[in-house]
Design an enzyme around this catalytic site. Structure first.
Site, PDB file in Angstrom:
ATOM      1  N   HIS A 165       0.874  -1.171   0.000  1.00  0.00           N
ATOM      2  CA  HIS A 165       0.000   0.000   0.000  1.00  0.00           C
ATOM      3  C   HIS A 165       0.917   1.229   0.000  1.00  0.00           C
ATOM      4  CE1 HIS A 165      -2.824   2.950   1.717  1.00  0.00           C
ATOM      5  NE2 HIS A 165      -3.804   2.106   1.479  1.00  0.00           N
ATOM      6  N   ASP A 198       3.096  -4.093   7.986  1.00  0.00           N
ATOM      7  CA  ASP A 198       1.866  -3.318   7.876  1.00  0.00           C
ATOM      8  C   ASP A 198       0.724  -4.304   8.126  1.00  0.00           C
ATOM      9  OD1 ASP A 198      -0.440  -2.083   7.057  1.00  0.00           O
ATOM     10  OD2 ASP A 198       0.292  -1.528   5.055  1.00  0.00           O
ATOM     11  N   GLN A 213      -4.442  -4.825   7.338  1.00  0.00           N
ATOM     12  CA  GLN A 213      -5.425  -5.762   6.781  1.00  0.00           C
ATOM     13  C   GLN A 213      -5.395  -7.115   7.479  1.00  0.00           C
ATOM     14  OE1 GLN A 213      -7.721  -5.025   4.503  1.00  0.00           O
ATOM     15  NE2 GLN A 213      -6.990  -2.986   3.963  1.00  0.00           N
ATOM     16  N   LYS A 270     -10.567   0.193  10.414  1.00  0.00           N
ATOM     17  CA  LYS A 270     -10.752  -1.019   9.604  1.00  0.00           C
ATOM     18  C   LYS A 270     -11.153  -2.210  10.462  1.00  0.00           C
ATOM     19  CE  LYS A 270      -7.209   0.226   6.167  1.00  0.00           C
ATOM     20  NZ  LYS A 270      -7.985   0.787   5.062  1.00  0.00           N
ATOM     21  N   CYS A 329      -4.680   2.448  -3.694  1.00  0.00           N
ATOM     22  CA  CYS A 329      -3.456   2.958  -3.055  1.00  0.00           C
ATOM     23  C   CYS A 329      -2.316   1.953  -3.149  1.00  0.00           C
ATOM     24  CB  CYS A 329      -3.709   3.332  -1.599  1.00  0.00           C
ATOM     25  SG  CYS A 329      -4.913   4.632  -1.388  1.00  0.00           S
TER      26      CYS A 329
END
Lengths: 428, 157
Positions: A141, A218, A221, A244, A384
């Site tokens: 991302h 990261d 997600q 999220k 993104c």
């Protein structure tokens, strides 16, 4: 009319949906809302909204300052949220830094690394300069790419990356060459927001640690969708966003190993993060306070605390199983549509619930428009993560993402909508 | 099919999308502009060829050529643009461009001047969808940019 099959592992979605008022509204002239864009932001249960509202109605005060009763209550609630969020990922509360979102958490580490150039000797291991390498991947991302590009620009370090296989996995063929004694940090996504791929963080971290490099994952997600335990993940830092994972916007988390946070210089400076201030110089608090300048996002942290309570009550292993069933069904059903190509792994193993696809001869914007007209809300564009589109030679994709409140029937609505778009544009 | 969707994807738009006019980059040209829509990745490269560039607004648009990648709305809009602007003076073209911009900002309430906008009136339905307005305007913004570059180059040469 599609007959939706019975599938093992699904949650009692009817019961869960009662907690999400927005899911019962209609869109575009009375269509029931089919929300398949939780990868961009999730919807919020009443428990989270109530927690924020109760804070403002009963306990609102600036935390970590003032000695009155409201300040005590606000501070207790804020720190209690930190402790529960820490427990949710197997961490110590003092290793949890509240940020605005995952993007800010990643920037915090990237800026701390360039600030290390002018900080004390305890920060030496964060210093980067010409000859050093920063390693990312082609599936990042922009939030986990641009901050590292900028770090390299500021310091003269070199940016390198893992490429991708045609199947949408990391190409780890060059692992030992790409991660070498010049590598200072490896920054990679735990779970791709476009391809859905779950990356082998522990394996990559093992190599990174063998050469003395740091690893940042990261987790924007992954933490919302599956059990994540920082004690076994292998990463030195993870960053994720509250919005999220059923929480409010404006709150995120950076987790770091205690000894690293301890040695790391601050990013944003100001009130709350200091120890002693003179006109000419200041000293800073230990973590996490060192990294939380200014009055923090208190209601949002408390809301995120309520969100992890909600997810824990359902059980993250059950959330993951539910999404796995939806993803497998979506891959199967989309695979049956001529002219549809899934971008990313076409098998549900080592893969999360982000399903991106291309529809032959119809631009994703136009697919999305037809779906929107049917009440099916998906994301279209490059999500993104522009380099992924370049890698696979497509301008953009249509992306459906699932969460604990989605149903097999909603996957059917997606597939029916795609077929509808093909009819409308005369391609099938 | 729902009337909303049909209001947006008028036959004229789909025709221009499937059979775009004047597509492809051509020489000679006076200036070129490359515009992208960063939210979706749509791209257009557009060239203008002017006759009598020193005449300002009276300069004549001899050619507009372009290469574009994107959705039906952005592709059709570029095609309609070339139909409307080639052969006009820059002054006339600016009036058309301003009328098209006003239509796109009308939130579906605009009453377009059909004599001026011709096929471009078909985009009226797009103005109801904020996310798609940029698609429709992409090539128009590139045209404005390329035209001002053509004048800037003339005045600096």
């Amino acid at each position: 009319m599609t007959v939706t099959p019975q599938v093992e592992g699904l949650l009692d979605v009817d019961r869960i949906r009662e907690d999400f008022p927005i899911l019962s509204r209609t869109v575009r002239d009375g269509r029931p809302l089919v929300y398949l864009d939780s990868g961009a932001t999730s919807q919020k249960p009443v428990q989270v909204l109530d927690a924020e509202r109760e804070f403002y109605e009963r306990h609102n005060a600036a935390v970590h300052r003032g000695a009155h009763q409201l300040a005590e209550e606000a501070t207790d609630l804020y720190e209690s949220a930190r402790a529960r969020i820490a427990a949710f990922i197997g961490a110590r509360p003092s290793d949890i830094v509240f940020t605005k979102n995952a993007t800010e958490g990643i920037n915090l580490v990237a800026y701390a690394m360039s600030n290390a150039a002018t900080a004390g000797p305890e920060s030496a291991r964060f210093r980067v300069g010409p000859g050093d390498e920063v390693l990312v991947t082609e599936m990042e991302h922009h939030a986990n790419l641009v901050p590292w590009q900028q770090l390299c620009r500021r310091t003269g370090a070199t940016l390198r990356w893992f490429g991708l296989t045609d199947e949408g996995r990391l190409d780890l063929g060059g692992l030992d060459e790409l991660i070498n004694e010049r590598t200072k940090i490896v920054a990679l996504t735990h779970q791709s927001n476009v391809l859905g791929t779950v990356n082998p963080v522990a394996k990559i971290a093992e190599r990174a640690h063998a050469v003395g490099a740091l690893l940042l994952a990261d987790a924007a997600q992954s933490v919302p969708h599956a059990p994540v335990d920082v004690r076994t993940l292998g990463a030195d830092f993870i960053a994720f966003s509250g919005h999220k994972m059923l929480g409010p916007s404006g709150i995120g988390v950076l987790w770091g190993r205690g000894e690293l946070l301890e040695a790391m210089p601050p990013f944003i400076t100001g009130g709350s993060m200091i120890e002693v201030v003179h006109l000419e110089d200041s000293t800073f608090l230990p973590p996490p306070g060192r990294f939380e300048a200014g009055v923090p996002m208190t209601a949002q942290a408390i809301g995120l605390g309520a969100a992890v309570d909600y997810l824990s009550a359902v059980g993250m292993d059950r959330v993951a199983a539910h999404e796995h069933a939806l993803t497998a069904y979506a891959l199967q059903r989309l695979g049956e549509v001529p002219g549809v190509r899934v971008v990313g792994p076409t098998v549900p193993e080592y893969r999360g619930g982000a399903v991106s696809f291309a529809v032959e001869d119809i631009h994703p914007h136009d697919v999305g428009q037809v779906l929107d007209d049917l009440g099916v809300e998906v994301r279209v564009g490059h999500h993104c993560a522009w380099p992924i589109c370049r890698r696979y030679g497509i301008p953009a994709t249509t992306r459906a993402t699932f969460y604990l409140y989605n149903t097999l029937g909603e996957v059917d609505a997606l597939v029916d909508g795609v077929r509808h778009a093909q009819k409308f544009f005369g391609t099938a | 099919m729902q009337p909303q969707l049909e209001a947006m994807y008028q036959e004229i738009i789909l025709d221009h999308y499937k059979n775009p006019h004047h597509k492809g980059l051509r020489d000679p040209y006076d200036a070129e502009a490359h515009h992208v829509n960063p939210t979706c990745g749509d791209e257009v490269t557009l060239r203008v060829r002017l006759a009598g560039v020193d005449a300002g607004d009276d300069a004549k648009i001899e050619d507009v050529s372009y290469d574009a990648m994107g959705c039906s709305i952005s592709q059709a809009s570029a095609s309609v643009l070339t139909d409307l602007l080639i052969g006009r003076t820059v002054g006339e073209a600016q009036r058309v461009s301003e009328a098209f911009l006003a239509l796109m900002q009308s939130k579906g309430e605009g009453e377009p001047d059909e004599d001026l906008l011709e096929d471009a009136v078909a985009f009226a339905g797009v103005s109801k969808y904020p996310a798609r307005i940029k698609c429709a305007l992409l090539s128009w913004m590139a045209w404005k940019d390329a035209t001002s570059r053509a004048f800037a180059e003339e005045s600096s040469s």
